[in-house]
Motif scaffolding. Structure first.
Motif, mmCIF file in Angstrom:
data_model
loop_
_atom_site.group_PDB
_atom_site.id
_atom_site.type_symbol
_atom_site.label_atom_id
_atom_site.label_comp_id
_atom_site.label_asym_id
_atom_site.label_seq_id
_atom_site.Cartn_x
_atom_site.Cartn_y
_atom_site.Cartn_z
ATOM 1 N N MET A 192 -2.137 10.571 -0.851
ATOM 2 C CA MET A 192 -3.342 9.917 -1.509
ATOM 3 C C MET A 192 -4.211 9.282 -0.314
ATOM 4 O O MET A 192 -3.526 8.756 0.578
ATOM 5 N N LYS A 193 -5.501 9.477 -0.558
ATOM 6 C CA LYS A 193 -6.342 9.152 0.628
ATOM 7 C C LYS A 193 -6.694 7.638 0.414
ATOM 8 O O LYS A 193 -6.667 7.107 -0.674
ATOM 9 N N CYS A 194 -7.052 6.886 1.575
ATOM 10 C CA CYS A 194 -7.177 5.385 1.316
ATOM 11 C C CYS A 194 -8.410 5.084 0.597
ATOM 12 O O CYS A 194 -9.478 5.780 0.875
ATOM 13 N N LEU A 195 -8.438 4.269 -0.171
ATOM 14 C CA LEU A 195 -9.728 3.761 -0.929
ATOM 15 C C LEU A 195 -10.759 2.977 0.045
ATOM 16 O O LEU A 195 -11.871 3.080 -0.412
ATOM 17 N N SER A 196 -10.308 2.415 1.124
ATOM 18 C CA SER A 196 -10.968 1.551 1.745
ATOM 19 C C SER A 196 -11.798 2.551 2.859
ATOM 20 O O SER A 196 -13.136 2.535 3.223
ATOM 21 N N ASP A 237 4.316 5.164 1.940
ATOM 22 C CA ASP A 237 5.196 4.055 1.599
ATOM 23 C C ASP A 237 5.547 3.388 2.792
ATOM 24 O O ASP A 237 5.763 4.066 3.859
ATOM 25 N N SER A 238 5.464 1.888 2.502
ATOM 26 C CA SER A 238 5.723 1.097 3.785
ATOM 27 C C SER A 238 6.115 -0.182 3.083
ATOM 28 O O SER A 238 6.440 -0.643 1.883
ATOM 29 N N THR A 239 6.275 -1.241 3.941
ATOM 30 C CA THR A 239 6.608 -2.566 3.581
ATOM 31 C C THR A 239 5.469 -3.621 4.491
ATOM 32 O O THR A 239 5.210 -3.145 5.533
ATOM 33 N N THR A 240 5.538 -4.874 3.985
ATOM 34 C CA THR A 240 4.437 -5.760 4.777
ATOM 35 C C THR A 240 4.850 -6.984 4.554
ATOM 36 O O THR A 240 5.981 -7.477 3.623
ATOM 37 N N THR A 241 4.432 -7.995 4.947
ATOM 38 C CA THR A 241 4.607 -9.352 4.712
ATOM 39 C C THR A 241 3.584 -10.024 4.149
ATOM 40 O O THR A 241 2.274 -9.809 4.525
ATOM 41 N N CYS A 264 4.798 -1.522 -0.348
ATOM 42 C CA CYS A 264 3.580 -1.380 -0.262
ATOM 43 C C CYS A 264 3.002 0.206 0.127
ATOM 44 O O CYS A 264 4.073 0.634 0.398
ATOM 45 N N MET A 265 1.925 0.468 -0.159
ATOM 46 C CA MET A 265 1.208 1.568 0.291
ATOM 47 C C MET A 265 0.299 1.385 1.323
ATOM 48 O O MET A 265 -0.582 0.444 1.165
ATOM 49 N N LYS A 266 0.724 1.827 2.589
ATOM 50 C CA LYS A 266 -0.327 1.385 3.836
ATOM 51 C C LYS A 266 -1.081 2.577 4.430
ATOM 52 O O LYS A 266 -0.599 3.701 4.349
ATOM 53 N N CYS A 267 -2.344 2.335 4.620
ATOM 54 C CA CYS A 267 -3.028 3.419 5.281
ATOM 55 C C CYS A 267 -2.704 3.699 6.793
ATOM 56 O O CYS A 267 -2.514 2.836 7.383
ATOM 57 N N LEU A 286 -1.972 -1.502 -0.320
ATOM 58 C CA LEU A 286 -2.155 -1.429 -1.723
ATOM 59 C C LEU A 286 -0.762 -1.850 -2.415
ATOM 60 O O LEU A 286 0.249 -1.464 -1.948
ATOM 61 N N PHE A 287 -0.728 -2.701 -3.279
ATOM 62 C CA PHE A 287 0.585 -3.049 -4.106
ATOM 63 C C PHE A 287 0.417 -2.489 -5.516
ATOM 64 O O PHE A 287 -0.619 -2.512 -6.213
ATOM 65 N N ASN A 288 1.609 -1.868 -6.206
ATOM 66 C CA ASN A 288 1.501 -1.204 -7.643
ATOM 67 C C ASN A 288 1.504 -2.695 -8.340
ATOM 68 O O ASN A 288 2.143 -3.707 -8.022
#
Length: 76
Positions: free
Chosen positions: A1-5, A13-17, A34-37, A44-46
């Motif tokens: 999926m392409k980044c919306l920004s 797929d990734s993780t974040t704080t 999260c999904m990270k560009c 993005l979070f589902n």
């Protein structure tokens, strides 16, 4: 999926704080899925993740001191 920004990077797929300033404290939630560009770093979070974050925030407001750090993988 392409980044919306940025429209250039791919979302992976990734993780974040996740950080939130509540009325009585600052809440930090580590290891949130999260999904990270790959290009700009936008996250993005589902819907399921956002609902769980809201529940964590609601619970933390009742328990919190000035700073609370919670590991998502242990409470979700």
């Amino acid at each position: 999926m392409k980044c919306l920004s940025c429209k250039y990077g791919n979302m992976i797929d990734s993780t974040t704080t996740y950080m939130s300033a509540l009325k009585n404290c600052v809440l930090i939630i580590k290891n949130v899925p999260c999904m990270k560009c790959t290009q700009c770093g936008d996250e993005l979070f589902n819907t399921d993740i956002l609902e769980k974050i809201e529940k964590i925030i609601a619970a933390a407001e009742n328990l919190a001191s000035e700073v609370s750090i919670i590991d998502y993988t242990k409470v979700a």
